[in-house]
Design a protein around this motif. Structure first.
Motif, mmCIF file in Angstrom:
data_model
loop_
_atom_site.group_PDB
_atom_site.id
_atom_site.type_symbol
_atom_site.label_atom_id
_atom_site.label_comp_id
_atom_site.label_asym_id
_atom_site.label_seq_id
_atom_site.Cartn_x
_atom_site.Cartn_y
_atom_site.Cartn_z
ATOM 1 N N ASP A 1 0.837 -1.186 0.000
ATOM 2 C CA ASP A 1 0.000 0.000 0.000
ATOM 3 C C ASP A 1 0.878 1.244 0.000
ATOM 4 O O ASP A 1 2.012 1.232 0.500
ATOM 5 N N GLN A 2 0.335 2.319 -0.521
ATOM 6 C CA GLN A 2 1.065 3.575 -0.539
ATOM 7 C C GLN A 2 1.046 4.199 0.858
ATOM 8 O O GLN A 2 0.050 4.071 1.578
ATOM 9 N N PRO A 3 2.126 4.864 1.255
ATOM 10 C CA PRO A 3 2.164 5.481 2.594
ATOM 11 C C PRO A 3 0.971 6.401 2.845
ATOM 12 O O PRO A 3 0.435 6.439 3.943
ATOM 13 N N ASN B 1 6.075 10.924 5.397
ATOM 14 C CA ASN B 1 5.552 9.569 5.224
ATOM 15 C C ASN B 1 5.675 8.737 6.492
ATOM 16 O O ASN B 1 5.740 7.511 6.431
ATOM 17 N N PHE B 2 5.669 9.397 7.645
ATOM 18 C CA PHE B 2 5.846 8.688 8.901
ATOM 19 C C PHE B 2 4.673 8.953 9.845
ATOM 20 O O PHE B 2 4.058 10.019 9.814
ATOM 21 N N LEU C 1 -1.423 6.044 6.082
ATOM 22 C CA LEU C 1 -1.465 7.105 7.089
ATOM 23 C C LEU C 1 -2.799 7.862 7.085
ATOM 24 O O LEU C 1 -2.989 8.785 7.882
ATOM 25 N N ALA C 2 -3.740 7.469 6.229
ATOM 26 C CA ALA C 2 -4.995 8.196 6.117
ATOM 27 C C ALA C 2 -5.763 8.245 7.435
ATOM 28 O O ALA C 2 -6.404 9.237 7.751
ATOM 29 N N ASN C 3 -5.719 7.208 8.221
ATOM 30 C CA ASN C 3 -6.452 7.175 9.490
ATOM 31 C C ASN C 3 -5.556 7.429 10.694
ATOM 32 O O ASN C 3 -5.997 7.293 11.831
ATOM 33 N N ALA C 4 -4.315 7.753 10.462
ATOM 34 C CA ALA C 4 -3.395 8.017 11.571
ATOM 35 C C ALA C 4 -3.784 9.324 12.250
ATOM 36 O O ALA C 4 -4.163 10.288 11.582
#
Length: 103
Positions: free
Chosen positions: A71-73, A86-87, A77-80
């Motif tokens: 998956d793309q970062p 990218n972290f 990270l969409a729900n982070a």
């Protein structure tokens, strides 16, 4: 074979269980019933039953190990709660010299 109070106390000691008198009495009765049932099962003729480790047939449920795109970062990270570049950003858990945790 009857279960004695001494048997129950010995098993409780091995299992590091602290039993009161009521629990010891109850376990003497329950373990006695278990042993009676095991004695009944020992009378069953299983000479024609092949030895097995499982009651159901065992089959391989592993998927083949094949590389595939990850998956793309941005998607990951969409729900982070918080991200930076990218972290995944998380609160500091270790203190550095002169700093306090949480910042």
């Amino acid at each position: 074979m009857a279960i004695t109070r001494e048997d129950v106390e010995n098993v409780a000691l091995l299992a590091r269980l602290g039993l009161n008198e009521e629990e010891k009495e109850r376990l003497m009765s329950q373990l006695g019933v278990i042993l009676e049932n095991m004695a009944i099962l020992n009378e069953v003729d299983v000479s024609q039953v092949p030895a097995s480790a499982y009651i159901l047939p065992v089959r391989n449920v592993m998927a083949p190990d094949q590389p595939r795109p990850s998956d793309q970062p941005r998607q990951l990270l969409a729900n982070a709660p918080e991200a930076e570049e990218n972290f995944l950003r998380v609160p500091a858990v270790l203190e550095e010299a002169g700093e306090e945790a949480g910042g």
